[in-house]
Design a protein around this motif. Structure first.
Motif, PDB file in Angstrom:
ATOM      1  N   ASN A  18     -21.610 -12.625  16.091  1.00  0.00           N
ATOM      2  CA  ASN A  18     -21.977 -11.386  15.421  1.00  0.00           C
ATOM      3  C   ASN A  18     -20.855 -10.359  15.345  1.00  0.00           C
ATOM      4  O   ASN A  18     -21.100  -9.205  14.986  1.00  0.00           O
ATOM      5  N   VAL A  19     -19.621 -10.730  15.684  1.00  0.00           N
ATOM      6  CA  VAL A  19     -18.508  -9.775  15.668  1.00  0.00           C
ATOM      7  C   VAL A  19     -17.296 -10.416  15.005  1.00  0.00           C
ATOM      8  O   VAL A  19     -16.963 -11.558  15.283  1.00  0.00           O
ATOM      9  N   HIS A  20     -16.657  -9.655  14.112  1.00  0.00           N
ATOM     10  CA  HIS A  20     -15.445 -10.137  13.458  1.00  0.00           C
ATOM     11  C   HIS A  20     -14.401  -9.024  13.422  1.00  0.00           C
ATOM     12  O   HIS A  20     -14.727  -7.844  13.414  1.00  0.00           O
ATOM     13  N   LEU A  21     -13.133  -9.440  13.461  1.00  0.00           N
ATOM     14  CA  LEU A  21     -12.001  -8.530  13.301  1.00  0.00           C
ATOM     15  C   LEU A  21     -11.469  -8.723  11.896  1.00  0.00           C
ATOM     16  O   LEU A  21     -11.455  -9.842  11.381  1.00  0.00           O
ATOM     17  N   PHE A  22     -11.022  -7.656  11.246  1.00  0.00           N
ATOM     18  CA  PHE A  22     -10.508  -7.773   9.896  1.00  0.00           C
ATOM     19  C   PHE A  22      -9.291  -6.875   9.703  1.00  0.00           C
ATOM     20  O   PHE A  22      -9.075  -5.927  10.463  1.00  0.00           O
ATOM     21  N   GLY A  23      -8.520  -7.192   8.702  1.00  0.00           N
ATOM     22  CA  GLY A  23      -7.351  -6.388   8.380  1.00  0.00           C
ATOM     23  C   GLY A  23      -6.915  -6.630   6.959  1.00  0.00           C
ATOM     24  O   GLY A  23      -7.235  -7.668   6.362  1.00  0.00           O
ATOM     25  N   SER A  24      -6.190  -5.665   6.408  1.00  0.00           N
ATOM     26  CA  SER A  24      -5.642  -5.833   5.058  1.00  0.00           C
ATOM     27  C   SER A  24      -4.393  -4.970   4.896  1.00  0.00           C
ATOM     28  O   SER A  24      -4.190  -3.989   5.617  1.00  0.00           O
ATOM     29  N   TYR A  25      -3.579  -5.373   3.952  1.00  0.00           N
ATOM     30  CA  TYR A  25      -2.363  -4.640   3.585  1.00  0.00           C
ATOM     31  C   TYR A  25      -2.240  -4.695   2.073  1.00  0.00           C
ATOM     32  O   TYR A  25      -2.488  -5.738   1.451  1.00  0.00           O
ATOM     33  N   ALA A  26      -1.870  -3.577   1.459  1.00  0.00           N
ATOM     34  CA  ALA A  26      -1.627  -3.536   0.016  1.00  0.00           C
ATOM     35  C   ALA A  26      -0.390  -2.692  -0.252  1.00  0.00           C
ATOM     36  O   ALA A  26      -0.144  -1.695   0.425  1.00  0.00           O
ATOM     37  N   ASN A  27       0.391  -3.106  -1.236  1.00  0.00           N
ATOM     38  CA  ASN A  27       1.541  -2.353  -1.708  1.00  0.00           C
ATOM     39  C   ASN A  27       1.355  -2.142  -3.194  1.00  0.00           C
ATOM     40  O   ASN A  27       1.186  -3.105  -3.945  1.00  0.00           O
ATOM     41  N   GLN A  28       1.363  -0.866  -3.631  1.00  0.00           N
ATOM     42  CA  GLN A  28       1.134  -0.552  -5.040  1.00  0.00           C
ATOM     43  C   GLN A  28       2.228   0.352  -5.580  1.00  0.00           C
ATOM     44  O   GLN A  28       2.666   1.280  -4.893  1.00  0.00           O
ATOM     45  N   ASN A  29       2.631   0.089  -6.802  1.00  0.00           N
ATOM     46  CA  ASN A  29       3.589   0.930  -7.512  1.00  0.00           C
ATOM     47  C   ASN A  29       2.811   1.943  -8.347  1.00  0.00           C
ATOM     48  O   ASN A  29       1.866   1.576  -9.049  1.00  0.00           O
ATOM     49  N   ILE A  30       3.239   3.200  -8.280  1.00  0.00           N
ATOM     50  CA  ILE A  30       2.574   4.267  -9.018  1.00  0.00           C
ATOM     51  C   ILE A  30       3.115   4.287 -10.444  1.00  0.00           C
ATOM     52  O   ILE A  30       4.330   4.327 -10.652  1.00  0.00           O
ATOM     53  N   ASP A  31       2.218   4.236 -11.415  1.00  0.00           N
ATOM     54  CA  ASP A  31       2.612   4.210 -12.830  1.00  0.00           C
ATOM     55  C   ASP A  31       3.363   5.476 -13.226  1.00  0.00           C
ATOM     56  O   ASP A  31       2.995   6.581 -12.834  1.00  0.00           O
ATOM     57  N   GLY A  32       4.425   5.305 -13.995  1.00  0.00           N
ATOM     58  CA  GLY A  32       5.162   6.424 -14.559  1.00  0.00           C
ATOM     59  C   GLY A  32       6.195   7.065 -13.656  1.00  0.00           C
ATOM     60  O   GLY A  32       6.912   7.960 -14.094  1.00  0.00           O
ATOM     61  N   VAL A  33       6.263   6.665 -12.405  1.00  0.00           N
ATOM     62  CA  VAL A  33       7.266   7.211 -11.488  1.00  0.00           C
ATOM     63  C   VAL A  33       7.863   6.061 -10.686  1.00  0.00           C
ATOM     64  O   VAL A  33       7.279   4.988 -10.583  1.00  0.00           O
ATOM     65  N   ASN A  34       9.011   6.304 -10.117  1.00  0.00           N
ATOM     66  CA  ASN A  34       9.666   5.279  -9.311  1.00  0.00           C
ATOM     67  C   ASN A  34       9.243   5.447  -7.852  1.00  0.00           C
ATOM     68  O   ASN A  34      10.035   5.863  -7.019  1.00  0.00           O
ATOM     69  N   ALA A  35       7.971   5.157  -7.582  1.00  0.00           N
ATOM     70  CA  ALA A  35       7.439   5.321  -6.228  1.00  0.00           C
ATOM     71  C   ALA A  35       6.346   4.290  -5.983  1.00  0.00           C
ATOM     72  O   ALA A  35       5.724   3.800  -6.918  1.00  0.00           O
ATOM     73  N   ASP A  36       6.151   3.985  -4.715  1.00  0.00           N
ATOM     74  CA  ASP A  36       5.068   3.086  -4.333  1.00  0.00           C
ATOM     75  C   ASP A  36       4.450   3.586  -3.038  1.00  0.00           C
ATOM     76  O   ASP A  36       4.926   4.539  -2.430  1.00  0.00           O
ATOM     77  N   PHE A  37       3.349   2.963  -2.638  1.00  0.00           N
ATOM     78  CA  PHE A  37       2.737   3.306  -1.363  1.00  0.00           C
ATOM     79  C   PHE A  37       2.164   2.053  -0.718  1.00  0.00           C
ATOM     80  O   PHE A  37       1.825   1.089  -1.385  1.00  0.00           O
ATOM     81  N   ASP A  38       2.123   2.105   0.610  1.00  0.00           N
ATOM     82  CA  ASP A  38       1.549   1.024   1.412  1.00  0.00           C
ATOM     83  C   ASP A  38       0.213   1.506   1.962  1.00  0.00           C
ATOM     84  O   ASP A  38       0.060   2.675   2.323  1.00  0.00           O
ATOM     85  N   GLN A  39      -0.732   0.580   2.043  1.00  0.00           N
ATOM     86  CA  GLN A  39      -2.050   0.891   2.584  1.00  0.00           C
ATOM     87  C   GLN A  39      -2.418  -0.192   3.601  1.00  0.00           C
ATOM     88  O   GLN A  39      -2.424  -1.378   3.286  1.00  0.00           O
ATOM     89  N   TRP A  40      -2.703   0.229   4.840  1.00  0.00           N
ATOM     90  CA  TRP A  40      -3.100  -0.673   5.919  1.00  0.00           C
ATOM     91  C   TRP A  40      -4.527  -0.370   6.313  1.00  0.00           C
ATOM     92  O   TRP A  40      -4.954   0.793   6.302  1.00  0.00           O
TER      93      TRP A  40
END
Length: 187
Positions: A60-82
């Protein structure tokens, strides 16, 4: 250092994962997935790639995780999400589970534009057809630099076989929409 400890904890739990599937509902909480992620906001759009996974450490218990890297449209920038957390799942019918998750969240756009927060969510996950499952969750997230926000999350998996599937997830919060689509391997 913090990321290494979390990754090490997930790896240490792998030997227990095979026996910790909820036998009543037939839903697996052991998977790895990757694919395309996009965010649409009033302030602009972004897209990129993401990885995620879950490991059952108890029926009945689980551990989870995720990572995403996205580029922002129209600018030379991105962000990471954990996102890392622990979930509780309990069968309430032969094909459906109640699910509740608590997670630590981190956003990092560089140049000091980062914040940590948390999220909580609860809902239902179930087998809708022999090769199709879905879930619906309601949640709340809060970060240090922004006001808390309620959200809804819907997702589905089309199973190709017992191990492989294609997943889709959409999260809608106060005019912002984040979605993910990609392959998943389950065990």
């Amino acid at each position: 250092m913090k990321r290494s400890l979390i990754a090490l904890a997930l790896l240490a739990a792998l030997p227990f994962a095979a026996s910790a599937q909820d036998a009543n509902s037939g839903l697996s909480y052991n998977y790895v997935q990757g694919g395309y992620v996009a965010t649409n906001t009033d302030g602009g759009d972004a897209d990129g790639w993401g990885l995620g996974g879950s490991v059952a450490v108890h029926p009945n218990v689980h551990l989870f995780g995720s990572y995403a890297n996205q580029n922002i449209d129209g600018v030379n920038a991105d962000f990471d999400q954990w996102r890392f957390g622990v979930g509780y799942n309990k069968s309430f019918s032969p094909k459906a589970d109640f699910v509740a998750n608590v997670a630590y969240e981190q956003y990092d756009a560089g140049s000091g534009l980062d914040f940590d927060g948390y999220s909580i969510e609860a809902g239902v996950r179930g087998v809708l057809a022999p090769k199709f499952e879905g879930y619906a969750l309601l949640g709340y997230e809060d970060g240090g630099d922004f006001d808390g926000d309620a959200y809804g999350r819907l997702g589905a998996q089309l199973k190709i076989n017992q191990s492989w599937g294609v997943v889709a997830d959409v999260k809608i919060a106060d005019g912002d929409t984040q979605w993910f689509v990609g392959p998943r391997i389950s065990w």
